[in-house]
Design a protein around this motif. Structure first.
Motif, PDB file in Angstrom:
ATOM      1  N   THR A 190      -0.961  24.247  -8.999  1.00  0.00           N
ATOM      2  CA  THR A 190       0.115  23.851  -8.024  1.00  0.00           C
ATOM      3  C   THR A 190      -0.430  23.473  -6.655  1.00  0.00           C
ATOM      4  O   THR A 190      -0.179  22.610  -6.124  1.00  0.00           O
ATOM      5  N   PHE A 191      -1.356  24.368  -6.038  1.00  0.00           N
ATOM      6  CA  PHE A 191      -2.010  24.139  -4.805  1.00  0.00           C
ATOM      7  C   PHE A 191      -2.911  22.891  -4.923  1.00  0.00           C
ATOM      8  O   PHE A 191      -2.862  21.922  -4.048  1.00  0.00           O
ATOM      9  N   ALA A 192      -3.770  22.800  -5.817  1.00  0.00           N
ATOM     10  CA  ALA A 192      -4.784  21.728  -6.053  1.00  0.00           C
ATOM     11  C   ALA A 192      -4.100  20.276  -6.222  1.00  0.00           C
ATOM     12  O   ALA A 192      -4.262  19.311  -5.430  1.00  0.00           O
ATOM     13  N   TRP A 193      -3.212  20.366  -7.088  1.00  0.00           N
ATOM     14  CA  TRP A 193      -2.267  19.118  -7.408  1.00  0.00           C
ATOM     15  C   TRP A 193      -1.255  18.749  -6.508  1.00  0.00           C
ATOM     16  O   TRP A 193      -0.958  17.651  -6.228  1.00  0.00           O
ATOM     17  N   PRO A 224       0.811  -1.112   0.067  1.00  0.00           N
ATOM     18  CA  PRO A 224       0.132  -0.057   0.074  1.00  0.00           C
ATOM     19  C   PRO A 224       0.742   1.386   0.011  1.00  0.00           C
ATOM     20  O   PRO A 224       0.420   2.295  -0.661  1.00  0.00           O
ATOM     21  N   LEU A 225       1.920   1.257   0.634  1.00  0.00           N
ATOM     22  CA  LEU A 225       2.761   2.645   0.679  1.00  0.00           C
ATOM     23  C   LEU A 225       3.488   2.747  -0.538  1.00  0.00           C
ATOM     24  O   LEU A 225       3.531   3.919  -1.009  1.00  0.00           O
ATOM     25  N   GLN A 226       3.773   1.737  -1.290  1.00  0.00           N
ATOM     26  CA  GLN A 226       4.405   1.902  -2.405  1.00  0.00           C
ATOM     27  C   GLN A 226       3.362   2.301  -3.719  1.00  0.00           C
ATOM     28  O   GLN A 226       3.846   3.431  -4.474  1.00  0.00           O
ATOM     29  N   THR A 227       2.106   1.844  -3.490  1.00  0.00           N
ATOM     30  CA  THR A 227       1.120   2.333  -4.408  1.00  0.00           C
ATOM     31  C   THR A 227       0.832   3.766  -4.237  1.00  0.00           C
ATOM     32  O   THR A 227       0.548   4.761  -4.909  1.00  0.00           O
ATOM     33  N   GLY A 228       1.010   4.112  -2.902  1.00  0.00           N
ATOM     34  CA  GLY A 228       0.705   5.508  -2.340  1.00  0.00           C
ATOM     35  C   GLY A 228       1.873   6.385  -3.105  1.00  0.00           C
ATOM     36  O   GLY A 228       1.568   7.548  -3.382  1.00  0.00           O
ATOM     37  N   ILE A 229       3.157   5.813  -2.801  1.00  0.00           N
ATOM     38  CA  ILE A 229       4.368   6.666  -3.437  1.00  0.00           C
ATOM     39  C   ILE A 229       4.065   6.937  -5.250  1.00  0.00           C
ATOM     40  O   ILE A 229       4.187   7.906  -5.679  1.00  0.00           O
ATOM     41  N   LEU A 230       3.800   5.889  -5.810  1.00  0.00           N
ATOM     42  CA  LEU A 230       3.524   5.857  -7.069  1.00  0.00           C
ATOM     43  C   LEU A 230       2.356   6.704  -7.420  1.00  0.00           C
ATOM     44  O   LEU A 230       2.732   7.615  -8.374  1.00  0.00           O
ATOM     45  N   GLY A 231       1.276   6.956  -6.925  1.00  0.00           N
ATOM     46  CA  GLY A 231       0.323   8.183  -7.293  1.00  0.00           C
ATOM     47  C   GLY A 231       0.861   9.660  -6.762  1.00  0.00           C
ATOM     48  O   GLY A 231       0.604  10.326  -7.483  1.00  0.00           O
ATOM     49  N   ALA A 232       1.650   9.620  -5.719  1.00  0.00           N
ATOM     50  CA  ALA A 232       2.103  10.737  -5.335  1.00  0.00           C
ATOM     51  C   ALA A 232       3.285  11.472  -6.426  1.00  0.00           C
ATOM     52  O   ALA A 232       3.244  12.576  -6.730  1.00  0.00           O
ATOM     53  N   LEU A 233       3.899  10.300  -7.258  1.00  0.00           N
ATOM     54  CA  LEU A 233       4.911  10.915  -7.931  1.00  0.00           C
ATOM     55  C   LEU A 233       4.392  11.321  -9.184  1.00  0.00           C
ATOM     56  O   LEU A 233       5.118  12.037  -9.952  1.00  0.00           O
ATOM     57  N   THR A 234       3.108  11.024  -9.627  1.00  0.00           N
ATOM     58  CA  THR A 234       2.584  11.371 -10.741  1.00  0.00           C
ATOM     59  C   THR A 234       2.138  13.089 -10.691  1.00  0.00           C
ATOM     60  O   THR A 234       2.189  13.665 -11.591  1.00  0.00           O
ATOM     61  N   THR A 235       1.893  13.336  -9.638  1.00  0.00           N
ATOM     62  CA  THR A 235       1.307  14.714  -9.225  1.00  0.00           C
ATOM     63  C   THR A 235       2.714  15.775  -8.582  1.00  0.00           C
ATOM     64  O   THR A 235       2.214  16.831  -8.612  1.00  0.00           O
ATOM     65  N   LEU A 236       3.226  14.818  -7.832  1.00  0.00           N
ATOM     66  CA  LEU A 236       4.350  15.949  -7.368  1.00  0.00           C
ATOM     67  C   LEU A 236       5.162  16.888  -8.091  1.00  0.00           C
ATOM     68  O   LEU A 236       5.474  17.748  -7.576  1.00  0.00           O
ATOM     69  N   LEU A 293       4.739  26.474 -10.531  1.00  0.00           N
ATOM     70  CA  LEU A 293       4.537  27.968 -10.325  1.00  0.00           C
ATOM     71  C   LEU A 293       5.748  28.398 -11.419  1.00  0.00           C
ATOM     72  O   LEU A 293       5.545  29.607 -11.924  1.00  0.00           O
ATOM     73  N   GLY A 294       6.773  27.859 -11.432  1.00  0.00           N
ATOM     74  CA  GLY A 294       7.822  28.211 -12.291  1.00  0.00           C
ATOM     75  C   GLY A 294       7.628  28.285 -13.596  1.00  0.00           C
ATOM     76  O   GLY A 294       7.537  28.988 -14.462  1.00  0.00           O
ATOM     77  N   VAL A 295       6.952  27.006 -14.222  1.00  0.00           N
ATOM     78  CA  VAL A 295       6.461  26.610 -15.262  1.00  0.00           C
ATOM     79  C   VAL A 295       5.319  27.592 -15.881  1.00  0.00           C
ATOM     80  O   VAL A 295       5.223  28.172 -16.861  1.00  0.00           O
ATOM     81  N   GLY A 296       4.284  28.035 -14.842  1.00  0.00           N
ATOM     82  CA  GLY A 296       3.425  29.147 -15.354  1.00  0.00           C
ATOM     83  C   GLY A 296       3.890  30.586 -15.636  1.00  0.00           C
ATOM     84  O   GLY A 296       3.556  31.043 -16.721  1.00  0.00           O
ATOM     85  N   ALA A 297       5.029  31.091 -15.034  1.00  0.00           N
ATOM     86  CA  ALA A 297       5.685  32.199 -15.238  1.00  0.00           C
ATOM     87  C   ALA A 297       6.390  32.127 -16.524  1.00  0.00           C
ATOM     88  O   ALA A 297       6.343  33.032 -17.151  1.00  0.00           O
ATOM     89  N   ALA A 342     -10.878  23.068  -3.919  1.00  0.00           N
ATOM     90  CA  ALA A 342     -10.217  22.018  -4.707  1.00  0.00           C
ATOM     91  C   ALA A 342      -8.989  21.415  -3.849  1.00  0.00           C
ATOM     92  O   ALA A 342      -8.817  20.123  -4.161  1.00  0.00           O
ATOM     93  N   VAL A 343      -8.339  22.170  -3.153  1.00  0.00           N
ATOM     94  CA  VAL A 343      -7.343  21.649  -2.412  1.00  0.00           C
ATOM     95  C   VAL A 343      -7.740  20.437  -1.430  1.00  0.00           C
ATOM     96  O   VAL A 343      -7.235  19.087  -1.531  1.00  0.00           O
ATOM     97  N   LEU A 344      -8.922  20.788  -0.604  1.00  0.00           N
ATOM     98  CA  LEU A 344      -9.445  19.772   0.230  1.00  0.00           C
ATOM     99  C   LEU A 344     -10.146  18.597  -0.479  1.00  0.00           C
ATOM    100  O   LEU A 344      -9.922  17.354  -0.188  1.00  0.00           O
ATOM    101  N   ALA A 345     -10.667  18.765  -1.652  1.00  0.00           N
ATOM    102  CA  ALA A 345     -11.337  17.724  -2.308  1.00  0.00           C
ATOM    103  C   ALA A 345     -10.136  16.684  -2.919  1.00  0.00           C
ATOM    104  O   ALA A 345     -10.305  15.576  -2.715  1.00  0.00           O
ATOM    105  N   ASN A 346      -9.173  17.319  -3.449  1.00  0.00           N
ATOM    106  CA  ASN A 346      -8.008  16.353  -4.055  1.00  0.00           C
ATOM    107  C   ASN A 346      -7.348  15.563  -2.895  1.00  0.00           C
ATOM    108  O   ASN A 346      -6.764  14.685  -3.176  1.00  0.00           O
TER     109      ASN A 346
END
Length: 447
Positions: free
Chosen positions: A365-368, A49-61, A68-72, A237-241
């Protein structure tokens, strides 16, 4: 924010058709990977379970690290080349998984690396796309354009997982990921047919020295922070995500290990959830006009909690439980496109083009970033509370987003009007506002 009467369909406009086709192809492939990537980790590599959580986190990290830098930077450079490059890199990264699997050298660390690279390219693509779309269709038709793209995304959520489940049963999860790589190639080819865009009339168009990257980033943050609608919607959106990603970190594990579903049943559950998103996307404009923008947003944010509470009550593998789980996913996903289409369209309308990359980046950035944190929390909770406990706790937490909007000024808003958006853009273009308080006042809020 609705299309003007008498205008021809956007599908008759070549540029929108190409952009829509590009998105639709890649969205379908993404849904294949949405099912195949975690199943590769769970079934083939026996991930915890921890590894699947890390996998999901790395997609949105990457949104937290680079958003923010990309947006600018996108407010200083052309967006079309970014779309093409991001698709090409995603195709190459995903293609490595079936190659490594065929060579019998696939590992969980490689899945982590691919997830991070694909997530980074998604930051570039998503922010460039949201900033490029207004130049293709014009701001008056953004609600219509976003709704059409959302319908495509939702239909991909119906067809993609079902196809993934069937294909995984016939082939294997890594080989199904190869199909996603092909869709990104096709997407980049479609974008090549779009006209070259100019750099936004942004910071380098000013008579004074070009501000630093951090100054540009801060300006985008201040726009969201001071705007009365964007601020509340971003917080929701932050809370929902946060809670949804905590649940999704154990979603496939729960279906496979607790309920005993096979790949076909998992694909069916996800596909029916996608059907709920299709229905929501198709009726977003009608429901918003009928109930009002504010009340509709409040209701839309409450539905995921309802659906996932039902999902958490399911026990055992049978035709009945598969049906209940699928219905629960339908309810959970019905409201998401309503929130997304309404809020994204409003954000694109009220934000001047020179600020659009930064404002989109700030919200994303905040939501993801909440998605990354939530995935890690979900993985940790799955290891301590168990899979079912994590699903139920995350479902309860999901109601906080709806409560936040209910107690905000948005509750009584009937429509998010574009008149103030036109005024804001005119003011910004004429004065090149730099003072964030003045910008906030010019952009105005809902009527």
């Amino acid at each position: 924010m609705t299309a003007e009467a008498g205008k021809s369909s956007l599908f008759r406009q070549r540029n929108f058709l190409l952009l829509w086709s590009s998105q639709s192809m890649s969205l379908f492939g993404t849904q294949l990977t949405y099912v195949a990537l975690p199943l590769t980790a769970v079934v083939i590599l026996h991930a915890s379970p921890l590894q699947t959580g890390i996998l999901g986190a790395l997609t949105t990290l990457p949104f937290l690290l680079f958003g923010l830098g990309v947006g600018a930077l996108l407010d200083r450079h052309r967006r079309r080349p970014v779309l093409i490059a991001a698709d090409a890199v995603r195709a190459v990264a995903l293609a490595w998984i079936p190659i490594a699997y065929a060579l019998d050298m696939l590992s969980i660390s490689q899945l982590f690396a691919v997830a991070f690279v694909v997530g980074t390219m998604s930051v570039l693509f998503d922010l460039a796309y949201q900033s490029y779309l207004p130049t293709v269709v014009g701001r008056p038709r953004l609600m219509e354009a976003n709704a059409k793209v959302q319908v495509s995304e939702s239909m991909a959520e119906v067809a993609g997982p079902g196809a993934a489940g069937a294909l995984i049963g016939l082939l294997s999860a890594p080989l199904v990921i190869a199909a996603d790589a092909v869709t990104y190639v096709l997407s980049s080819v479609a974008v090549l047919g779009l006209p070259a865009d100019d750099s936004p009339a942004g910071d380098q168009g000013r008579t004074d020295a070009t501000p630093s990257l951090w100054t540009s980033i801060r300006e985008g943050i201040d726009v969201v922070r001071h705007h009365p609608v964007l601020r509340w919607c971003t917080a929701a959106a932050v809370l929902a995500n946060l809670f949804e990603s905590a649940l999704l970190a154990v979603f496939f594990l729960f279906l496979v290990r607790d309920l005993g579903f096979g790949s076909t049943e998992v694909g069916l559950v996800v596909a029916v959830g996608g059907a709920g998103a299709v229905v929501g996307a198709l009726f977003v404009e009608r429901l918003t006009r009928l109930l009002g923008a504010g009340p509709m947003l409040v209701a839309a944010m409450a539905l995921p909690g309802v659906g996932y509470l039902i999902l958490g009550s399911v026990h055992g593998a049978s035709a009945w439980t598969v049906g209940v789980a699928a219905t629960a996913n339908f309810v959970a996903l019905f409201g998401l496109p309503i929130f997304n289409v309404t809020v994204i369209s409003f954000r694109q309308v009220v934000t001047p083009d020179r600020l659009l990359g930064r404002v989109n980046a700030t919200v994303r950035t905040f939501a993801w970033s909440a998605l990354s944190v939530g995935s890690l929390i979900g993985g940790a909770l799955g290891s301590t509370l168990g899979l079912r406990g994590t699903v139920l706790l995350s479902a309860c937490g999901g109601f906080l987003a709806s409560l936040l909007l209910f107690f905000s000024p948005l509750r009584g808003v009937r429509r998010l009007d574009e008149d103030e958006a036109a005024k804001a853009e005119a003011d910004a273009d004429s004065a090149h506002l730099t003072d964030t308080e003045e910008l906030s006042e010019s952009m105005g809020g809902p009527r």
